[in-house]
Structures are given as structure tokens and as C-alpha cells.
Design an enzyme around this catalytic site. Structure first.
Site, PDB file in Angstrom:
ATOM      1  N   SER A  14     -10.980  -1.515   3.225  1.00  0.00           N
ATOM      2  CA  SER A  14     -10.635  -1.883   4.311  1.00  0.00           C
ATOM      3  C   SER A  14     -10.101  -0.427   4.853  1.00  0.00           C
ATOM      4  O   SER A  14      -9.302   0.107   4.254  1.00  0.00           O
ATOM      5  CB  SER A  14      -9.591  -2.613   4.766  1.00  0.00           C
ATOM      6  OG  SER A  14      -9.523  -4.040   3.513  1.00  0.00           O
ATOM      7  N   ARG A  48       1.170  -1.524  -0.029  1.00  0.00           N
ATOM      8  CA  ARG A  48      -0.204   0.375   0.192  1.00  0.00           C
ATOM      9  C   ARG A  48       1.023   1.638   0.387  1.00  0.00           C
ATOM     10  O   ARG A  48       0.203   2.358   0.745  1.00  0.00           O
ATOM     11  CB  ARG A  48      -1.214  -0.237   1.116  1.00  0.00           C
ATOM     12  CG  ARG A  48      -2.247  -1.104   1.422  1.00  0.00           C
ATOM     13  CD  ARG A  48      -2.951  -0.859  -0.144  1.00  0.00           C
ATOM     14  NE  ARG A  48      -4.201  -2.522   0.106  1.00  0.00           N
ATOM     15  CZ  ARG A  48      -3.437  -3.344  -0.492  1.00  0.00           C
ATOM     16  NH1 ARG A  48      -2.120  -3.454  -1.261  1.00  0.00           N
ATOM     17  NH2 ARG A  48      -3.922  -4.565  -0.585  1.00  0.00           N
ATOM     18  N   GLU A  71      -5.036   2.464   6.720  1.00  0.00           N
ATOM     19  CA  GLU A  71      -4.156   2.638   5.012  1.00  0.00           C
ATOM     20  C   GLU A  71      -5.858   3.980   4.371  1.00  0.00           C
ATOM     21  O   GLU A  71      -5.221   4.261   3.483  1.00  0.00           O
ATOM     22  CB  GLU A  71      -5.573   0.981   4.735  1.00  0.00           C
ATOM     23  CG  GLU A  71      -5.264   1.219   3.091  1.00  0.00           C
ATOM     24  CD  GLU A  71      -5.632  -0.159   2.437  1.00  0.00           C
ATOM     25  OE1 GLU A  71      -5.662  -1.657   3.107  1.00  0.00           O
ATOM     26  OE2 GLU A  71      -6.009  -0.729   1.795  1.00  0.00           O
TER      27      GLU A  71
HETATM   28  P1  FAD Z   1      -8.643   8.634  -3.772  1.00  0.00           P
HETATM   29  O1  FAD Z   1      -9.678   7.860  -2.841  1.00  0.00           O
HETATM   30  O2  FAD Z   1      -9.183   9.989  -4.449  1.00  0.00           O
HETATM   31  O3  FAD Z   1      -7.151   8.948  -3.384  1.00  0.00           O
HETATM   32  C1  FAD Z   1      -6.615   8.052  -2.350  1.00  0.00           C
HETATM   33  C2  FAD Z   1      -5.278   8.608  -3.308  1.00  0.00           C
HETATM   34  O4  FAD Z   1      -4.577   8.604  -3.344  1.00  0.00           O
HETATM   35  C3  FAD Z   1      -5.400  10.308  -2.268  1.00  0.00           C
HETATM   36  O5  FAD Z   1      -4.015  10.924  -1.185  1.00  0.00           O
HETATM   37  C4  FAD Z   1      -4.742  11.015  -3.324  1.00  0.00           C
HETATM   38  O6  FAD Z   1      -3.792  12.083  -3.707  1.00  0.00           O
HETATM   39  C5  FAD Z   1      -4.391   9.992  -4.611  1.00  0.00           C
HETATM   40  N1  FAD Z   1      -4.214   9.801  -6.036  1.00  0.00           N
HETATM   41  C6  FAD Z   1      -5.483   9.632  -6.287  1.00  0.00           C
HETATM   42  N2  FAD Z   1      -5.392  10.401  -8.216  1.00  0.00           N
HETATM   43  C7  FAD Z   1      -3.949  10.644  -7.667  1.00  0.00           C
HETATM   44  C8  FAD Z   1      -3.504  10.564  -8.834  1.00  0.00           C
HETATM   45  N3  FAD Z   1      -3.227  10.857 -10.236  1.00  0.00           N
HETATM   46  N4  FAD Z   1      -1.826  10.986  -8.972  1.00  0.00           N
HETATM   47  C9  FAD Z   1      -1.172  11.621  -7.744  1.00  0.00           C
HETATM   48  N5  FAD Z   1      -2.246  11.240  -6.702  1.00  0.00           N
HETATM   49  C10 FAD Z   1      -3.228  10.692  -6.044  1.00  0.00           C
HETATM   50  N6  FAD Z   1      -8.268  -0.809  -2.530  1.00  0.00           N
HETATM   51  C11 FAD Z   1      -7.142  -1.649  -2.362  1.00  0.00           C
HETATM   52  O7  FAD Z   1      -5.640  -2.104  -2.199  1.00  0.00           O
HETATM   53  N7  FAD Z   1      -7.901  -3.350  -2.161  1.00  0.00           N
HETATM   54  C12 FAD Z   1      -9.054  -4.090  -2.346  1.00  0.00           C
HETATM   55  O8  FAD Z   1      -9.226  -4.703  -2.368  1.00  0.00           O
HETATM   56  C13 FAD Z   1     -10.247  -2.712  -2.412  1.00  0.00           C
HETATM   57  N8  FAD Z   1     -11.268  -2.341  -1.617  1.00  0.00           N
HETATM   58  C14 FAD Z   1     -12.548  -1.955  -1.836  1.00  0.00           C
HETATM   59  C15 FAD Z   1     -13.967  -1.682  -1.969  1.00  0.00           C
HETATM   60  C16 FAD Z   1     -14.490  -0.770  -1.288  1.00  0.00           C
HETATM   61  C17 FAD Z   1     -15.203  -1.085  -1.185  1.00  0.00           C
HETATM   62  C18 FAD Z   1     -14.283   0.698  -0.767  1.00  0.00           C
HETATM   63  C19 FAD Z   1     -14.941   1.456  -0.953  1.00  0.00           C
HETATM   64  C20 FAD Z   1     -12.688   1.165  -1.408  1.00  0.00           C
HETATM   65  C21 FAD Z   1     -11.401  -0.308  -1.330  1.00  0.00           C
HETATM   66  N9  FAD Z   1     -10.223   0.127  -1.616  1.00  0.00           N
HETATM   67  C22 FAD Z   1      -9.063  -1.350  -1.855  1.00  0.00           C
HETATM   68  C23 FAD Z   1      -9.956   0.748  -0.758  1.00  0.00           C
HETATM   69  C24 FAD Z   1      -9.564   2.591  -3.022  1.00  0.00           C
HETATM   70  O9  FAD Z   1     -10.593   1.854  -3.807  1.00  0.00           O
HETATM   71  C25 FAD Z   1      -8.499   1.925  -2.980  1.00  0.00           C
HETATM   72  O10 FAD Z   1      -7.141   2.485  -2.665  1.00  0.00           O
HETATM   73  C26 FAD Z   1      -7.817   2.938  -4.943  1.00  0.00           C
HETATM   74  O11 FAD Z   1      -7.062   2.746  -5.378  1.00  0.00           O
HETATM   75  C27 FAD Z   1      -7.950   4.167  -4.327  1.00  0.00           C
HETATM   76  O12 FAD Z   1      -7.939   5.002  -5.776  1.00  0.00           O
HETATM   77  P2  FAD Z   1      -8.660   6.191  -5.692  1.00  0.00           P
HETATM   78  O13 FAD Z   1      -8.980   6.424  -6.753  1.00  0.00           O
HETATM   79  O14 FAD Z   1     -10.243   6.294  -5.637  1.00  0.00           O
HETATM   80  O15 FAD Z   1      -8.137   7.494  -4.866  1.00  0.00           O
END
Ligand code: FAD
Length: 300
Positions: A220, A170, A290
Site C-alpha cells: 500500500s 504505521r 506509507e
Molecule cells: P524497509 O523497506 O527496508 O525500510 C522501511 C523503513 O524502516 C526505512 O525507513 C528504514 O530505514 C527503516 N528500517 C528498516 N530496518 C530498520 C532497522 N533495523 N532499524 C531502524 N530502521 C529500520 N506493510 C504492512 O504494514 N502491512 C501489510 O500487509 C503489508 N503488505 C505488503 C505487501 C507487499 C506486496 C509489499 C511489497 C509490502 C507490504 N507492506 C505491508 C510494506 C512492508 O512490507 C512493511 O512496511 C515492512 O514492515 C517493511 O519492512 P522492511 O524490512 O522491508 O523495511
């Protein structure tokens, strides 16, 4: 040039928009300014003005791993979900930062490319997935990313190789600098389309069975501490089902905190702190989040 002048160039910039509209927890205060660039040119224009105006900048992808405090975010928030092109070139898939991980994984599958099955149900964007080194069911971004193209806040473009991304559990290099992920290239392996799609369907059925997907959440909440499992510790500590305001430790999956209705970010954070404190007292284990926690506390 002032930020709002960029509206004349067709850039979508809004003011005082509640970010609870976008976060997967349905919580969070307002963005002072919020922009949805449609391409790199628009993003570059926004970055230039942010620099000139010395304005704080926050980048958001699909907001599925974020708790934004109830006081909101000062300055400009950029949501990248309009930059979402996905292309397949032989055994490679190139996805822009705002493309959904799920769409990228299914595009790869339909092209008969294996490697992203693990990601079939991760609800983030490619930018957020690379930033987090998202993973599930034994797979991680680290294993499939070939290179990552970024732009620095100064507008400089760079390409990092997989090794340069410093991926670990992560974690990626992008968490240590202010780079913005523009796109990622995934190197995949040819496989049988139906077998790949079956595997993805199976993993999503597992998710449906184990995770409280019927409620808003951020997945998580805590990272897995070495040698321990978060859910069982929370259950043993008697905290499963514990609710503060509208935020409840899920009765289906103790590692999730769900919004049972009307939760605030403060409810989420109070419950997170209670769980961290209790787990430390009972098991002497430090739980680190996380989920990324950003933004201002609400002033009374
Ligand atoms: P955001 O929530 O929008 O941002 C997260 C971080 O990334 C922030 O700090 C943001 O500034 C940064 N960021 C986003 N985009 C960029 C960019 N283009 N450049 C630089 N920084 C950036 N995660 C897992 O790893 N495994 C799983 O199985 C998993 N299951 C999930 C299930 C559910 C129901 C939910 C709600 C979440 C889950 N997640 C899981 C968490 C999440 O989906 C992941 O961490 C995902 O990678 C986050 O992506 P996001 O675009 O939503 O990021």
C-alpha cells in the site's frame, strides 16, 4: 580507519551498487557504499567508522516499503538481512532485525504460539516491521512486541518496552530518532499449531486474491486517511490503471502501484504526486505516503 579497511575484518562492503537489486519495486539508484553486517560486532565497527568519517548513514531492512530516488544514496547504506537469527523461549520469540517477518511468524506458529498470524504475508524484516508498526487483517506489531533492543548511531545499546516505543498507526518511536533496531522480543500465547497455520494460510490466500503479487510493488503506497478508504477514492477519481512510464496504479488493487516493467523511481514518484494532487482536488483529502521515500534526485 577508513570504511573500506573494514573489508580486512571480513565485512562485506561494496561500492556503487544499484539498490534496484534489493527494493521490492525494482527501482532506485546506487548506494555509494553498501554493507551487509553479519552480526552486532560488524555493525558496531561500521557505525564507528561512519562516525569518524562523518559519513551519511542509511539503514535498510528488506526494502519492501521503500522508494529510493534514482540518484541513489550518498554515504553508507547498511542492509541488515544477514542478521536474522530467530529463537523461541517458552512463550516468547526473539528475532534479529534482519529476520523476515514471515519467517518469524511461521517459527512462532510451528512452536504453537499464536499472535503473529496477521503477519504471515508481510514481506518486510523485523526491523522494518517494528519501525513501521506493520499490520494487516486487524493485527499490528504493537500488539505482540514486548520489547525492542536498539543501538544508537553512537554505539549505545538500549532496550525499549512496548509503551516506550510510542506505537500508533504505521508509526513508532524509531521514526523520530536515529536508533537502529537490533532485535525484538514478541510475547505470544500458546495455541493449537494447526489452527494457527490454517489461519495464516487463509490470510495469505486472501492476499493472493486481492493484491497484485505477480508484479513488483511496495504494498500500500498511502496511509489510510481518517474516515476514508484510499482504493475507492482512486477508483472514483478515474486513476485506477493510470500509468506513468513503467509505474501503474494497479488494476487489481488501486492502493498499490506496480512496476509493469522498466519503471524508475521517478515514474513512481510522478504517479504518487498525480494521485495526491487529484485526490486533494476531488475530495479535499490529503494522502500521506506509507512508503518511505529516500535518496537523491537524479541529476540530468
Ligand atoms: P524497509 O523497506 O527496508 O525500510 C522501511 C523503513 O524502516 C526505512 O525507513 C528504514 O530505514 C527503516 N528500517 C528498516 N530496518 C530498520 C532497522 N533495523 N532499524 C531502524 N530502521 C529500520 N506493510 C504492512 O504494514 N502491512 C501489510 O500487509 C503489508 N503488505 C505488503 C505487501 C507487499 C506486496 C509489499 C511489497 C509490502 C507490504 N507492506 C505491508 C510494506 C512492508 O512490507 C512493511 O512496511 C515492512 O514492515 C517493511 O519492512 P522492511 O524490512 O522491508 O523495511
Amino acid at each position: 580507519m577508513k570504511l573500506l579497511d573494514l573489508r580486512k575484518d571480513g565485512i562485506d562492503i561494496q561500492e556503487q551498487i544499484p539498490l534496484s537489486r534489493y527494493t521490492f519495486t525494482k527501482t532506485g539508484g546506487p548506494a555509494e557504499f553498501l554493507a551487509f553486517p553479519k552480526n552486532i560486532e560488524e555493525l558496531k565497527k561500521l557505525l564507528k567508522v561512519v562516525k569518524e568519517e562523518q559519513m551519511p548513514l542509511t539503514i535498510i531492512g528488506n526494502a519492501s516499503n521503500l522508494i529510493i530516488r534514482d540518484g541513489g544514496i550518498t554515504g553508507l547504506v547498511i542492509i541488515l538481512t544477514e542478521m536474522k537469527k530467530i529463537t523461541v523461549n517458552n512463550n516468547e520469540v526473539v528475532a534479529e532485525a534482519g529476520a523476515k517477518i514471515v519467517d518469524t511468524a511461521f517459527t512462532a506458529a510451528r512452536a504453537g504460539l499464536s499472535g503473529m498470524e496477521f503477519a504471515a504475508g508481510i514481506p518486510g524484516s523485523i526491523g522494518g516491521g517494528v519501525f513501521m508498526n506493520a499490520g494487516a487483517y486487524g493485527g499490528e506489531m504493537q500488539e505482540v512486541v514486548e520489547s525492542v533492543e536498539v543501538i544508537t548511531p553512537n554505539g549505545e545499546m538500549k532496550t525499549y518496552s512496548n509503551e516506550e516505543m510510542e506505537f500508533s498507526y504505521r508509526h513508532s518511536l524509531i521514526q523520530e530518532n536515529d536508533d537502529i533496531v537490533l532485535q525484538a522480543t514478541f510475547k505470544l500465547i500458546p495455541g493449537k499449531k494447526n489452527k494457527i497455520l490454517d489461519e495464516m494460510e487463509y490470510l495469505n490466500a486472501l492476499r493472493q486474491y486481492k493484491q497484485p503479487l505477480e508484479y513488483p510493488s511496495c504494498g500500500s503506497v498511502f496511509k489510510r486517511p481518517k474516515g476514508h478508504f484510499v482504493g475507492p477514492m482512486i477508483i472514483k477519481a478515474g486513476l485506477q490503471g493510470k500509468q506513468i512510464g513503467g509505474a501503474q496504479d494497479s488494476t487489481k488493487h488501486a492502493g498499490f502501484i506496480v512496476n509493469k516493467g522498466g519503471a524508475t523511481a521517478t515514474d513512481y514518484l510522478d504517479l504518487i504526486h498525480l494521485i495526491q494532487k487529484t485526490i486533494k482536488e476531488k475530495f479535499d483529502v490529503d494522502l500521506h505516503t506509507e512508503v518511505r521515500i529516500i535518496g537523491n534526485n537524479k541529476e540530468d
